[in-house]
Design a protein around this motif. Structure first.
Motif, PDB file in Angstrom:
ATOM      1  N   LEU A   4      51.074 111.202  -2.356  1.00  0.00           N
ATOM      2  CA  LEU A   4      49.682 111.549  -2.653  1.00  0.00           C
ATOM      3  C   LEU A   4      48.700 110.590  -1.986  1.00  0.00           C
ATOM      4  CD1 LEU A   4      50.112 112.443  -6.429  1.00  0.00           C
ATOM      5  CD2 LEU A   4      49.775 114.031  -4.517  1.00  0.00           C
ATOM      6  N   ASP A   5      49.222 109.695  -1.166  1.00  0.00           N
ATOM      7  CA  ASP A   5      48.420 108.727  -0.418  1.00  0.00           C
ATOM      8  C   ASP A   5      47.614 107.811  -1.340  1.00  0.00           C
ATOM      9  OD1 ASP A   5      47.851 107.576   2.031  1.00  0.00           O
ATOM     10  OD2 ASP A   5      45.994 108.718   2.286  1.00  0.00           O
ATOM     11  N   ILE A   6      48.244 107.453  -2.479  1.00  0.00           N
ATOM     12  CA  ILE A   6      47.647 106.496  -3.409  1.00  0.00           C
ATOM     13  C   ILE A   6      48.384 105.183  -3.195  1.00  0.00           C
ATOM     14  CG2 ILE A   6      47.170 105.938  -5.820  1.00  0.00           C
ATOM     15  CD1 ILE A   6      47.352 108.940  -6.446  1.00  0.00           C
ATOM     16  N   PRO A   7      47.680 104.134  -2.755  1.00  0.00           N
ATOM     17  CA  PRO A   7      48.362 102.861  -2.450  1.00  0.00           C
ATOM     18  C   PRO A   7      49.004 102.242  -3.690  1.00  0.00           C
ATOM     19  CG  PRO A   7      45.964 102.591  -2.387  1.00  0.00           C
ATOM     20  CD  PRO A   7      46.234 104.050  -2.591  1.00  0.00           C
ATOM     21  N   ALA A   8      50.339 102.159  -3.666  1.00  0.00           N
ATOM     22  CA  ALA A   8      51.060 101.662  -4.835  1.00  0.00           C
ATOM     23  C   ALA A   8      52.309 100.910  -4.405  1.00  0.00           C
ATOM     24  CB  ALA A   8      51.442 102.828  -5.749  1.00  0.00           C
ATOM     25  N   VAL A   9      52.638  99.878  -5.176  1.00  0.00           N
ATOM     26  CA  VAL A   9      53.865  99.112  -4.976  1.00  0.00           C
ATOM     27  C   VAL A   9      54.477  98.845  -6.349  1.00  0.00           C
ATOM     28  CG1 VAL A   9      53.117  98.025  -2.810  1.00  0.00           C
ATOM     29  CG2 VAL A   9      52.697  96.871  -4.994  1.00  0.00           C
ATOM     30  N   TYR A  10      55.756  98.582  -6.332  1.00  0.00           N
ATOM     31  CA  TYR A  10      56.468  98.251  -7.565  1.00  0.00           C
ATOM     32  C   TYR A  10      56.253  96.777  -7.882  1.00  0.00           C
ATOM     33  CZ  TYR A  10      60.525  97.171 -10.533  1.00  0.00           C
ATOM     34  OH  TYR A  10      61.350  96.728 -11.539  1.00  0.00           O
ATOM     35  N   MET A  11      55.812  96.498  -9.109  1.00  0.00           N
ATOM     36  CA  MET A  11      55.609  95.138  -9.586  1.00  0.00           C
ATOM     37  C   MET A  11      56.271  95.025 -10.953  1.00  0.00           C
ATOM     38  SD  MET A  11      54.427  92.057  -9.343  1.00  0.00           S
ATOM     39  CE  MET A  11      53.403  92.141  -7.877  1.00  0.00           C
ATOM     40  N   PRO A  12      57.515  94.557 -10.988  1.00  0.00           N
ATOM     41  CA  PRO A  12      58.199  94.495 -12.282  1.00  0.00           C
ATOM     42  C   PRO A  12      57.532  93.488 -13.210  1.00  0.00           C
ATOM     43  CG  PRO A  12      59.473  93.371 -10.594  1.00  0.00           C
ATOM     44  CD  PRO A  12      58.316  94.020  -9.893  1.00  0.00           C
ATOM     45  N   HIS A  13      57.714  93.711 -14.505  1.00  0.00           N
ATOM     46  CA  HIS A  13      57.198  92.757 -15.480  1.00  0.00           C
ATOM     47  C   HIS A  13      57.900  91.410 -15.303  1.00  0.00           C
ATOM     48  CE1 HIS A  13      54.582  95.389 -17.578  1.00  0.00           C
ATOM     49  NE2 HIS A  13      55.526  96.159 -18.070  1.00  0.00           N
ATOM     50  N   ALA A  14      57.204  90.371 -15.636  1.00  0.00           N
ATOM     51  CA  ALA A  14      57.744  89.020 -15.544  1.00  0.00           C
ATOM     52  C   ALA A  14      57.846  88.456 -16.960  1.00  0.00           C
ATOM     53  CB  ALA A  14      56.838  88.151 -14.672  1.00  0.00           C
ATOM     54  N   TYR A  15      58.128  87.193 -17.042  1.00  0.00           N
ATOM     55  CA  TYR A  15      58.187  86.553 -18.348  1.00  0.00           C
ATOM     56  C   TYR A  15      57.636  85.148 -18.236  1.00  0.00           C
ATOM     57  CZ  TYR A  15      62.186  83.752 -16.834  1.00  0.00           C
ATOM     58  OH  TYR A  15      62.984  82.865 -16.177  1.00  0.00           O
ATOM     59  N   ASP A  16      57.253  84.619 -19.379  1.00  0.00           N
ATOM     60  CA  ASP A  16      56.764  83.252 -19.471  1.00  0.00           C
ATOM     61  C   ASP A  16      57.882  82.434 -20.105  1.00  0.00           C
ATOM     62  OD1 ASP A  16      55.642  80.820 -20.226  1.00  0.00           O
ATOM     63  OD2 ASP A  16      53.727  81.716 -20.807  1.00  0.00           O
ATOM     64  N   PRO A  17      58.485  81.506 -19.369  1.00  0.00           N
ATOM     65  CA  PRO A  17      59.628  80.769 -19.911  1.00  0.00           C
ATOM     66  C   PRO A  17      59.291  79.917 -21.134  1.00  0.00           C
ATOM     67  CG  PRO A  17      58.933  79.834 -17.817  1.00  0.00           C
ATOM     68  CD  PRO A  17      58.155  81.105 -18.009  1.00  0.00           C
ATOM     69  N   ASP A  18      58.004  79.648 -21.363  1.00  0.00           N
ATOM     70  CA  ASP A  18      57.627  78.908 -22.566  1.00  0.00           C
ATOM     71  C   ASP A  18      57.612  79.801 -23.806  1.00  0.00           C
ATOM     72  OD1 ASP A  18      57.305  76.533 -21.168  1.00  0.00           O
ATOM     73  OD2 ASP A  18      55.194  76.959 -20.714  1.00  0.00           O
ATOM     74  N   ILE A  19      57.579  81.114 -23.597  1.00  0.00           N
ATOM     75  CA  ILE A  19      57.515  82.059 -24.710  1.00  0.00           C
ATOM     76  C   ILE A  19      58.785  82.895 -24.804  1.00  0.00           C
ATOM     77  CG2 ILE A  19      56.302  84.079 -25.640  1.00  0.00           C
ATOM     78  CD1 ILE A  19      53.777  83.019 -24.248  1.00  0.00           C
ATOM     79  N   HIS A  20      59.233  83.410 -23.660  1.00  0.00           N
ATOM     80  CA  HIS A  20      60.353  84.343 -23.627  1.00  0.00           C
ATOM     81  C   HIS A  20      61.619  83.631 -23.180  1.00  0.00           C
ATOM     82  CE1 HIS A  20      56.594  86.566 -22.480  1.00  0.00           C
ATOM     83  NE2 HIS A  20      56.919  87.166 -23.598  1.00  0.00           N
ATOM     84  N   TYR A  21      62.433  83.278 -24.112  1.00  0.00           N
ATOM     85  CA  TYR A  21      63.691  82.624 -23.766  1.00  0.00           C
ATOM     86  C   TYR A  21      64.711  82.948 -24.851  1.00  0.00           C
ATOM     87  CZ  TYR A  21      61.844  79.229 -27.086  1.00  0.00           C
ATOM     88  OH  TYR A  21      61.315  78.638 -28.202  1.00  0.00           O
ATOM     89  N   PRO A  22      65.977  82.988 -24.485  1.00  0.00           N
ATOM     90  CA  PRO A  22      66.995  83.295 -25.507  1.00  0.00           C
ATOM     91  C   PRO A  22      67.143  82.149 -26.496  1.00  0.00           C
ATOM     92  CG  PRO A  22      68.016  82.812 -23.396  1.00  0.00           C
ATOM     93  CD  PRO A  22      66.530  82.813 -23.170  1.00  0.00           C
ATOM     94  N   ASN A  23      67.258  82.513 -27.744  1.00  0.00           N
ATOM     95  CA  ASN A  23      67.441  81.524 -28.793  1.00  0.00           C
ATOM     96  C   ASN A  23      68.556  82.005 -29.723  1.00  0.00           C
ATOM     97  OD1 ASN A  23      67.078  79.287 -30.356  1.00  0.00           O
ATOM     98  ND2 ASN A  23      65.246  80.043 -31.398  1.00  0.00           N
ATOM     99  N   TRP A  24      69.614  82.476 -29.124  1.00  0.00           N
ATOM    100  CA  TRP A  24      70.681  83.087 -29.895  1.00  0.00           C
ATOM    101  C   TRP A  24      71.668  82.073 -30.454  1.00  0.00           C
ATOM    102  CZ3 TRP A  24      70.435  87.987 -31.369  1.00  0.00           C
ATOM    103  CH2 TRP A  24      69.574  88.820 -30.668  1.00  0.00           C
ATOM    104  N   GLY A  25      71.769  80.915 -29.870  1.00  0.00           N
ATOM    105  CA  GLY A  25      72.788  79.971 -30.328  1.00  0.00           C
ATOM    106  C   GLY A  25      74.160  80.599 -30.181  1.00  0.00           C
ATOM    107  N   GLU A  26      74.930  80.506 -31.230  1.00  0.00           N
ATOM    108  CA  GLU A  26      76.285  81.067 -31.199  1.00  0.00           C
ATOM    109  C   GLU A  26      76.362  82.415 -31.910  1.00  0.00           C
ATOM    110  OE1 GLU A  26      78.972  79.874 -29.552  1.00  0.00           O
ATOM    111  OE2 GLU A  26      77.529  78.463 -28.698  1.00  0.00           O
ATOM    112  N   ARG A  27      75.217  82.993 -32.262  1.00  0.00           N
ATOM    113  CA  ARG A  27      75.226  84.259 -32.993  1.00  0.00           C
ATOM    114  C   ARG A  27      75.771  85.393 -32.141  1.00  0.00           C
ATOM    115  NH1 ARG A  27      69.342  84.968 -35.231  1.00  0.00           N
ATOM    116  NH2 ARG A  27      68.855  83.231 -33.885  1.00  0.00           N
TER     117      ARG A  27
END
Length: 200
Positions: free
Chosen positions: A152-175
């Motif tokens: 459709l001639d609409i300028p677009a690119v794929y930009m995947p979501h990112a994460y903030d390592p200070d907020i989004h991190y695994p905290n599962w331990g041994e569970r």
């Protein structure tokens, strides 16, 4: 570079995307002005005016000052004022569901570069394309319809979501777990999960 970043309005996951971009651009040394569309929507949608009547207890009656559509228009309308006062190099709209395509067309006509970060691909691509055709660049969170945007001639690119390592991190331990859900826990989803039988 001067960036004017437009808040998406809602306070769920798209607000996190907005915050991440603001923080990332500032960390890169960019000059960022935030357009708090969320707060403006709240103010205009909650505005009341007295009707001139009083209730049985003698209190003045009030009604909403603006319809929902008027509140949305007024909340987005000051975007022009911020553009004229600050003259950004780029206006970045996150989701931009409350910004009319007309606003984007006027900004583009005035020489202001517009980038839309679409967070609801591919499910709402029809609505996103209606705005995206007026943007200089569209960033899609899912590439499944990228070819359609390009056809459709609409300028677009794929930009995947990112994460903030200070907020989004695994905290599962041994569970260990038998079930996991990753996503926004909307009320309807919480109700769905609470009705599931996980016995055994």
């Amino acid at each position: 570079m001067r960036w004017l970043i437009v808040h998406p309005g809602p306070q769920f996951s798209v607000a996190d995307v907005y915050t991440g971009w603001v923080e990332a651009l500032r960390a890169l040394g960019e000059d960022v002005l935030e357009y708090n569309l969320d707060k403006r929507l709240q103010v205009y949608d909650a505005a009341l005016v007295e009707t001139g009547n009083v209730d049985a207890a003698g209190h003045p009656e009030v009604r909403k000052l603006f319809t929902r559509e008027q509140a949305i228009h007024l909340a987005a309308d000051r975007l022009f004022g911020d553009c004229m006062k600050w003259w950004p190099h780029v206006v970045l709209g996150v989701s931009a569901f409350f910004v009319s395509p007309w606003y984007l067309d006027v900004m583009r006509d005035r020489g202001i570069k517009t980038v839309l970060l679409h967070t609801e691909s591919p499910y709402q691509d029809d609505e996103q394309m209606s705005r995206g055709q007026f943007a200089d660049l569209n960033l899609l969170n899912d590439p499944v319809n990228l070819d359609l945007w390009n056809e459709l001639d609409i300028p677009a690119v794929y930009m995947p979501h990112a994460y903030d390592p200070d907020i989004h991190y695994p905290n599962w331990g041994e569970r260990k777990t038998d079930f996991s859900f990753v996503g926004t826990l909307f009320k309807s989803r919480a109700q769905f999960f609470s009705q599931m039988d996980f016995e055994g």
